[in-house]
Design a protein around this motif. Structure first.
Motif, PDB file in Angstrom:
ATOM      1  N   TYR A  81      71.692 -10.722  37.736  1.00 29.11           N
ATOM      2  CA  TYR A  81      72.138  -9.631  38.596  1.00 29.11           C
ATOM      3  C   TYR A  81      71.381  -8.340  38.313  1.00 29.11           C
ATOM      4  N   VAL A  82      71.348  -7.481  39.333  1.00 29.65           N
ATOM      5  CA  VAL A  82      70.764  -6.148  39.216  1.00 29.65           C
ATOM      6  C   VAL A  82      71.901  -5.146  39.388  1.00 29.65           C
ATOM      7  N   SER A  83      72.042  -4.231  38.427  1.00 23.39           N
ATOM      8  CA  SER A  83      73.169  -3.293  38.493  1.00 23.39           C
ATOM      9  C   SER A  83      72.831  -1.991  37.786  1.00 23.39           C
ATOM     10  N   GLN A  84      73.634  -0.969  38.063  1.00 17.14           N
ATOM     11  CA  GLN A  84      73.485   0.298  37.357  1.00 17.14           C
ATOM     12  C   GLN A  84      74.002   0.162  35.924  1.00 17.14           C
ATOM     13  N   ASN A  85      75.137  -0.539  35.780  1.00 15.95           N
ATOM     14  CA  ASN A  85      75.745  -0.744  34.466  1.00 15.95           C
ATOM     15  C   ASN A  85      75.962  -2.225  34.225  1.00 15.95           C
ATOM     16  N   LYS A  86      75.940  -2.610  32.963  1.00 18.20           N
ATOM     17  CA  LYS A  86      76.160  -4.005  32.588  1.00 18.20           C
ATOM     18  C   LYS A  86      77.586  -4.423  32.941  1.00 18.20           C
ATOM     19  N   LEU A  87      77.755  -5.708  33.329  1.00 17.24           N
ATOM     20  CA  LEU A  87      79.099  -6.212  33.627  1.00 17.24           C
ATOM     21  C   LEU A  87      79.976  -6.128  32.390  1.00 17.24           C
ATOM     22  N   THR A  88      81.241  -5.792  32.598  1.00 13.56           N
ATOM     23  CA  THR A  88      82.182  -5.700  31.478  1.00 13.56           C
ATOM     24  C   THR A  88      82.731  -7.089  31.160  1.00 13.56           C
ATOM     25  N   GLU A  89      83.298  -7.232  29.985  1.00 12.39           N
ATOM     26  CA  GLU A  89      83.903  -8.514  29.600  1.00 12.39           C
ATOM     27  C   GLU A  89      85.022  -8.886  30.549  1.00 12.39           C
ATOM     28  N   ASN A  90      85.756  -7.892  31.015  1.00 10.60           N
ATOM     29  CA  ASN A  90      86.872  -8.140  31.929  1.00 10.60           C
ATOM     30  C   ASN A  90      86.371  -8.677  33.273  1.00 10.60           C
ATOM     31  N   GLN A  91      85.267  -8.120  33.783  1.00 11.94           N
ATOM     32  CA  GLN A  91      84.686  -8.608  35.029  1.00 11.94           C
ATOM     33  C   GLN A  91      84.217 -10.055  34.880  1.00 11.94           C
ATOM     34  N   ILE A  92      83.567 -10.343  33.765  1.00  9.92           N
ATOM     35  CA  ILE A  92      83.089 -11.703  33.505  1.00  9.92           C
ATOM     36  C   ILE A  92      84.255 -12.684  33.433  1.00  9.92           C
ATOM     37  N   LEU A  93      85.318 -12.276  32.757  1.00  8.78           N
ATOM     38  CA  LEU A  93      86.515 -13.125  32.645  1.00  8.78           C
ATOM     39  C   LEU A  93      87.119 -13.402  34.020  1.00  8.78           C
ATOM     40  N   ASN A  94      87.168 -12.384  34.869  1.00  7.14           N
ATOM     41  CA  ASN A  94      87.722 -12.548  36.220  1.00  7.14           C
ATOM     42  C   ASN A  94      86.887 -13.501  37.067  1.00  7.14           C
ATOM     43  N   ILE A  95      85.564 -13.421  36.904  1.00  8.26           N
ATOM     44  CA  ILE A  95      84.680 -14.332  37.638  1.00  8.26           C
ATOM     45  C   ILE A  95      84.937 -15.774  37.208  1.00  8.26           C
ATOM     46  N   GLU A  96      85.014 -15.990  35.895  1.00  6.39           N
ATOM     47  CA  GLU A  96      85.229 -17.347  35.377  1.00  6.39           C
ATOM     48  C   GLU A  96      86.581 -17.903  35.816  1.00  6.39           C
ATOM     49  N   LYS A  97      87.608 -17.046  35.845  1.00 10.00           N
ATOM     50  CA  LYS A  97      88.943 -17.479  36.298  1.00 10.00           C
ATOM     51  C   LYS A  97      88.911 -17.864  37.774  1.00 10.00           C
ATOM     52  N   PHE A 144      79.191 -20.194  31.900  1.00 16.15           N
ATOM     53  CA  PHE A 144      78.393 -19.205  32.617  1.00 16.15           C
ATOM     54  C   PHE A 144      77.685 -18.274  31.655  1.00 16.15           C
ATOM     55  N   THR A 145      76.427 -17.974  31.970  1.00 16.86           N
ATOM     56  CA  THR A 145      75.712 -16.919  31.242  1.00 16.86           C
ATOM     57  C   THR A 145      75.373 -15.837  32.267  1.00 16.86           C
ATOM     58  N   PHE A 146      75.417 -14.587  31.843  1.00 18.06           N
ATOM     59  CA  PHE A 146      75.156 -13.463  32.743  1.00 18.06           C
ATOM     60  C   PHE A 146      73.944 -12.707  32.231  1.00 18.06           C
ATOM     61  N   THR A 147      72.934 -12.588  33.091  1.00 19.35           N
ATOM     62  CA  THR A 147      71.682 -11.942  32.701  1.00 19.35           C
ATOM     63  C   THR A 147      71.407 -10.766  33.627  1.00 19.35           C
ATOM     64  N   ARG A 148      71.381  -9.566  33.025  1.00 21.39           N
ATOM     65  CA  ARG A 148      71.082  -8.374  33.819  1.00 21.39           C
ATOM     66  C   ARG A 148      69.565  -8.212  33.926  1.00 21.39           C
ATOM     67  N   LYS A 149      69.066  -7.966  35.152  1.00 18.56           N
ATOM     68  CA  LYS A 149      67.626  -7.863  35.380  1.00 18.56           C
ATOM     69  C   LYS A 149      67.288  -6.552  36.092  1.00 18.56           C
ATOM     70  N   GLU A 150      66.018  -6.150  35.943  1.00 26.87           N
ATOM     71  CA  GLU A 150      65.536  -4.970  36.666  1.00 26.87           C
ATOM     72  C   GLU A 150      65.414  -5.279  38.154  1.00 26.87           C
ATOM     73  N   LYS A 151      64.914  -6.481  38.461  1.00 22.33           N
ATOM     74  CA  LYS A 151      64.853  -6.932  39.852  1.00 22.33           C
ATOM     75  C   LYS A 151      64.865  -8.459  39.861  1.00 22.33           C
ATOM     76  N   LEU A 152      65.279  -9.030  40.987  1.00 22.88           N
ATOM     77  CA  LEU A 152      65.382 -10.480  41.089  1.00 22.88           C
ATOM     78  C   LEU A 152      64.100 -11.076  41.657  1.00 22.88           C
ATOM     79  N   GLU A 153      63.852 -12.306  41.262  1.00 22.93           N
ATOM     80  CA  GLU A 153      62.660 -13.007  41.726  1.00 22.93           C
ATOM     81  C   GLU A 153      62.851 -13.474  43.155  1.00 22.93           C
ATOM     82  N   ARG A 154      61.897 -13.125  44.021  1.00 23.56           N
ATOM     83  CA  ARG A 154      61.928 -13.558  45.407  1.00 23.56           C
ATOM     84  C   ARG A 154      60.781 -14.531  45.666  1.00 23.56           C
TER      85      ARG A 154
END
Length: 426
Positions: free
Chosen positions: A374-390, A402-412
């Motif tokens: 994902y590309v974001s201003q701030n890193k995902l919080t543990e609570n957000q990750i938990l909600n996604i998994e639920k 699930f693994t969450f990887t923050r990127k500068e931009k996504l590969e197109r």
């Protein structure tokens, strides 16, 4: 083009009551033509004649992209060469790219159809200025050729390989200085522009009042994204579904229906055993090109899954839902198969609530393991990750990693498309 537009208008004038007979006749004609004039199709069918009345149509074999993995010269009909046809190449998003041909009248009919449907929203291809969000070759010759084409098509192309805020500021400036009539391009790129405008609290028509509509194509459009774009652009957002080797397949009409092209195509929904499904049932989208004499696309499995609306008629079929590509399916540990976009949809509904995440993709790396980039201003919080998994456990099944990887931009892709779900499992 004059001949094609006249033919297109003639087709449109056929009454609802006569349209089924017209459809049967056109299918019969194109099959008989290729059985007589195309050696490759003769060999594929296994005979040079075939009962193409309604009872026999369902016995015709289904073509897939694998049938086209041989030289184009071997697939062309008698009288056609690479010198007297329209040539192009599919994007390869399904994993099986190939070069295809259309005879010039068929290609002109494609444009007659495009002109007609864009006209629903007040777009005139002779005069309307297009803001184009598409990929473009980066080499000098390829780039120059595309820029010349854009100039001739009354189009200005924005490069989509870098859509940082700095670049989007320049895009906004162009809208302030040019009288664009419509936006056209890849969904994910245009969504990013809408999010940029939302952050700046700008409605695009306030700086570009000439804008009439936005047409998105090539990537899945989610309802939330459509609502966001309509709010930030101030114009209707139109969903287009097409295939370069065929035509526009479906185009959202002013009533909000995804109207299927019945003028130049015949669209069927089939089950896994190639049986025709009734309207309202989900299955494989299989399409016949009714006018392409240079190259057969007869009962061609395009690789997508969808549903035709129960209210569809022969003259006005309605695509109720486009679910995704057959190769975009996740195989889960339990043996369950689920469209990959299910992960994307569930994840999207949670992590985009606060506007932090700009865009993301889901990759299946093992049968029970998924990587979300994902590309974001701030890193995902543990609570957000938990909600996604639920949420994914609720909608699909538990026990997934699930693994969450923050990127500068996504590969197109080279064309600039963003593939939202990727399975690395064979």
């Amino acid at each position: 083009m004059k001949e094609a537009i006249a033919e297109f208008e003639k087709i449109q004038s056929i009454s609802d009551s006569d349209y089924e007979s017209h459809s049967i006749l056109k299918r019969k004609e194109i099959v008989e033509y290729h059985l007589k004039n195309n050696k490759s199709y003769q060999e594929f069918v296994g005979k040079s004649d075939f009962n193409t009345e309604v009872s026999g149509w369902n016995e015709l074999p289904i073509m897939t992209k694998k049938e086209f993995q041989k030289p184009l010269s071997e697939r062309l009909s008698n009288g056609f060469t690479t010198k007297n046809v329209y040539l192009n190449k599919t994007s390869g998003s399904s994993g099986d790219p190939f070069i295809f041909a259309k005879d010039k009248f068929c290609h002109a009919l494609t444009w007659a159809n495009i002109i007609n449907q864009f006209g629903w929203f007040g777009i005139d291809f002779n005069s309307s200025l297009q803001a184009r969000f598409y990929g473009i070759p980066l080499d000098f010759i390829g780039n120059t050729k595309e820029r010349i084409k854009d100039f001739l098509k009354n189009s200005y192309r924005f490069t989509i390989f870098d859509l940082s805020d700095k670049i989007l500021e320049k895009v906004l400036l162009k809208f302030q200085n040019k009288k664009f009539d419509y936006i056209n391009g890849y969904t994910s790129s245009i969504v990013l522009f809408a999010k940029f405008l939302q952050k700046k609290n700008i409605v695009l028509t306030s700086v570009c009042p000439s804008l009439k509509c936005c047409v998105v194509t090539s990537e899945m459009l989610f309802e939330e994204d459509k609502l966001l774009m309509e709010k930030q652009f101030g114009v209707p957002v139109v969903n287009e579904y097409g295939a370069s080797e065929l035509d526009l397949i479906a185009f959202q009409n002013p009533q909000g229906e995804w109207q299927v092209n019945s003028e130049t195509l015949f669209v069927e929904i089939l089950d896994d055993n190639n049986n025709v499904l009734p309207n309202g049932k989900e299955g494989r989208i299989v399409i016949t090109s009714l006018y392409n004499k240079a190259h057969p696309f007869i009962r061609y499995d395009i690789g997508d899954i969808g549903i035709l609306d129960e209210k569809s008629t022969f003259k006005k079929p309605i695509l109720k839902k486009l679910i995704g590509r057959t190769n975009d399916v996740a195989i889960l540990p339990s043996g369950k198969k689920s469209p990959g976009l299910t992960f994307y949809y569930v994840t999207k509904s949670i992590i985009e609530d606060d506007g932090n995440v700009k865009e993301f993709v889901v990759k299946q790396t093992k049968i029970d393991t998924f990587d979300i980039e994902y590309v974001s201003q701030n890193k995902l919080t543990e609570n957000q990750i938990l909600n996604i998994e639920k949420a994914i456990a609720t909608y699909l099944e538990s026990g997934l990693t699930f693994t969450f990887t923050r990127k500068e931009k996504l590969e197109r892709s080279k064309s600039g498309k963003l593939k939202q779900f990727i399975s690395l499992i064979k």
